[in-house]
Design a protein around this motif. Structure first.
Motif, PDB file in Angstrom:
ATOM      1  N   UNK A 198      55.816  30.732 -62.282  1.00 54.85           N
ATOM      2  CA  UNK A 198      57.057  30.876 -63.294  1.00 54.85           C
ATOM      3  C   UNK A 198      58.360  31.188 -62.385  1.00 54.85           C
ATOM      4  N   UNK A 199      58.178  31.160 -60.857  1.00 56.02           N
ATOM      5  CA  UNK A 199      59.400  31.422 -60.325  1.00 56.02           C
ATOM      6  C   UNK A 199      59.380  30.379 -59.337  1.00 56.02           C
ATOM      7  N   UNK A 200      60.716  29.736 -59.492  1.00 60.85           N
ATOM      8  CA  UNK A 200      61.174  29.184 -58.083  1.00 60.85           C
ATOM      9  C   UNK A 200      61.239  29.920 -56.970  1.00 60.85           C
ATOM     10  N   UNK A 201      61.015  29.111 -55.861  1.00 56.50           N
ATOM     11  CA  UNK A 201      60.750  29.903 -54.453  1.00 56.50           C
ATOM     12  C   UNK A 201      61.724  29.457 -53.532  1.00 56.50           C
ATOM     13  N   UNK A 202      62.259  30.233 -52.665  1.00 59.79           N
ATOM     14  CA  UNK A 202      63.072  29.836 -51.864  1.00 59.79           C
ATOM     15  C   UNK A 202      62.784  30.229 -50.346  1.00 59.79           C
ATOM     16  N   UNK A 203      63.156  29.651 -49.388  1.00 60.06           N
ATOM     17  CA  UNK A 203      63.332  30.033 -48.004  1.00 60.06           C
ATOM     18  C   UNK A 203      64.803  30.282 -47.605  1.00 60.06           C
ATOM     19  N   UNK A 204      65.004  31.387 -46.855  1.00 55.04           N
ATOM     20  CA  UNK A 204      66.338  31.613 -46.145  1.00 55.04           C
ATOM     21  C   UNK A 204      65.823  32.291 -44.906  1.00 55.04           C
ATOM     22  N   UNK A 205      67.218  32.142 -43.926  1.00 55.13           N
ATOM     23  CA  UNK A 205      66.993  32.708 -42.858  1.00 55.13           C
ATOM     24  C   UNK A 205      68.237  33.360 -42.169  1.00 55.13           C
ATOM     25  N   UNK A 212      70.684  36.576 -35.528  1.00 51.43           N
ATOM     26  CA  UNK A 212      71.536  37.549 -35.153  1.00 51.43           C
ATOM     27  C   UNK A 212      73.155  37.228 -35.305  1.00 51.43           C
ATOM     28  N   UNK A 213      73.708  38.295 -35.793  1.00 47.18           N
ATOM     29  CA  UNK A 213      75.189  38.014 -35.953  1.00 47.18           C
ATOM     30  C   UNK A 213      75.565  37.099 -36.879  1.00 47.18           C
ATOM     31  N   UNK A 214      74.699  36.566 -37.880  1.00 47.80           N
ATOM     32  CA  UNK A 214      75.096  35.601 -38.681  1.00 47.80           C
ATOM     33  C   UNK A 214      74.838  35.847 -40.257  1.00 47.80           C
ATOM     34  N   UNK A 215      75.520  35.203 -41.211  1.00 50.52           N
ATOM     35  CA  UNK A 215      75.129  35.523 -42.423  1.00 50.52           C
ATOM     36  C   UNK A 215      73.901  34.722 -42.793  1.00 50.52           C
ATOM     37  N   UNK A 216      73.078  35.408 -44.045  1.00 46.77           N
ATOM     38  CA  UNK A 216      72.026  34.604 -44.249  1.00 46.77           C
ATOM     39  C   UNK A 216      71.950  33.248 -44.786  1.00 46.77           C
ATOM     40  N   UNK A 217      71.216  32.498 -44.627  1.00 48.15           N
ATOM     41  CA  UNK A 217      71.290  30.924 -44.880  1.00 48.15           C
ATOM     42  C   UNK A 217      70.222  30.567 -45.595  1.00 48.15           C
ATOM     43  N   UNK A 218      70.503  29.505 -46.478  1.00 49.71           N
ATOM     44  CA  UNK A 218      69.573  28.940 -47.172  1.00 49.71           C
ATOM     45  C   UNK A 218      68.934  28.066 -46.316  1.00 49.71           C
ATOM     46  N   UNK A 219      67.555  27.826 -46.621  1.00 56.72           N
ATOM     47  CA  UNK A 219      66.603  26.928 -45.956  1.00 56.72           C
ATOM     48  C   UNK A 219      66.135  25.700 -46.732  1.00 56.72           C
ATOM     49  N   UNK A 220      65.370  26.350 -47.852  1.00 61.45           N
ATOM     50  CA  UNK A 220      64.687  25.208 -48.763  1.00 61.45           C
ATOM     51  C   UNK A 220      64.391  25.962 -49.864  1.00 61.45           C
ATOM     52  N   UNK A 221      64.114  25.181 -51.048  1.00 58.66           N
ATOM     53  CA  UNK A 221      63.810  25.735 -52.087  1.00 58.66           C
ATOM     54  C   UNK A 221      62.713  24.827 -53.007  1.00 58.66           C
ATOM     55  N   UNK A 222      61.871  25.519 -53.851  1.00 56.35           N
ATOM     56  CA  UNK A 222      60.853  24.579 -54.336  1.00 56.35           C
ATOM     57  C   UNK A 222      60.685  25.278 -55.898  1.00 56.35           C
ATOM     58  N   UNK A 223      60.511  24.039 -56.650  1.00 55.06           N
ATOM     59  CA  UNK A 223      60.589  24.338 -58.205  1.00 55.06           C
ATOM     60  C   UNK A 223      59.020  25.046 -58.549  1.00 55.06           C
ATOM     61  N   UNK A 224      59.016  25.413 -59.912  1.00 55.56           N
ATOM     62  CA  UNK A 224      57.787  26.104 -60.614  1.00 55.56           C
ATOM     63  C   UNK A 224      56.491  25.399 -60.009  1.00 55.56           C
ATOM     64  N   UNK A 252      63.042  34.753 -44.353  1.00 51.15           N
ATOM     65  CA  UNK A 252      62.700  35.178 -45.726  1.00 51.15           C
ATOM     66  C   UNK A 252      62.424  34.361 -46.974  1.00 51.15           C
ATOM     67  N   UNK A 253      61.372  34.754 -47.497  1.00 50.02           N
ATOM     68  CA  UNK A 253      60.841  34.110 -48.683  1.00 50.02           C
ATOM     69  C   UNK A 253      61.436  35.035 -50.053  1.00 50.02           C
ATOM     70  N   UNK A 254      61.928  34.243 -50.772  1.00 54.73           N
ATOM     71  CA  UNK A 254      62.428  34.755 -52.146  1.00 54.73           C
ATOM     72  C   UNK A 254      61.900  34.159 -53.395  1.00 54.73           C
ATOM     73  N   UNK A 255      62.195  34.932 -54.700  1.00 53.96           N
ATOM     74  CA  UNK A 255      61.584  34.206 -55.884  1.00 53.96           C
ATOM     75  C   UNK A 255      62.755  34.176 -56.771  1.00 53.96           C
ATOM     76  N   UNK A 256      62.931  33.203 -57.766  1.00 53.67           N
ATOM     77  CA  UNK A 256      63.728  33.085 -58.804  1.00 53.67           C
ATOM     78  C   UNK A 256      63.059  32.628 -60.113  1.00 53.67           C
TER      79      UNK A 256
END
Length: 124
Positions: free
Chosen positions: A31-38, A41-53, A95-99
């Motif tokens: 029941x969580x969509x998941x995402x990858x971010x990266x 050094x010295x940069x903002x966190x950036x979205x990489x990929x996401x995948x639904x339930x 980083x992986x993350x859950x939504x």
């Protein structure tokens, strides 16, 4: 509530491949969509990929399209990121993350739970 642990990072030469895994503990992983971010050094966190339930609604940042593949195995409570044709500019902590959303978005604030990150270093 879930806990996330990334693994699979390391040092690889440009053009090589690496597969990251994100193991989730706790119930209702599906029941969580998941995402990858990266974050480099010295940069903002950036979205990489996401995948639904159910493994649909997959979206990638332009810079990794055709090279990275996100997938999930809900039976194993695991998220994956297959990274091919790696470039030095892919070097970052991933980083992986859950939504709780049905489909993930590209903004960090949509993700309530985060792993500790795994380092990916791509040499030239």
């Amino acid at each position: 509530q879930v806990q996330l642990v990334e693994s699979g990072g390391g040092l690889v030469q440009a053009g090589g491949s690496l597969r990251l895994s994100c193991a989730a503990s706790g119930r209702t992983f599906s029941n969580y969509a998941m995402g990858w971010f990266r974050q480099a050094p010295g940069k903002e966190r950036e979205f990489v990929a996401t995948i639904g339930w159910i493994g649909d609604g997959i979206y990638y940042v332009d810079s990794v399209k055709g090279r990275f593949t996100a997938s999930r195995d809900n039976a194993k409570n695991t998220l994956y990121l297959q990274m091919n044709s790696l470039k030095p500019e892919d070097t970052a902590v991933y980083y992986c993350a859950a939504s709780r959303n049905r489909y993930g978005r590209t903004v960090s604030n949509d993700y309530a739970y985060w792993g500790q990150g795994t380092q990916v270093t791509v040499s030239s």
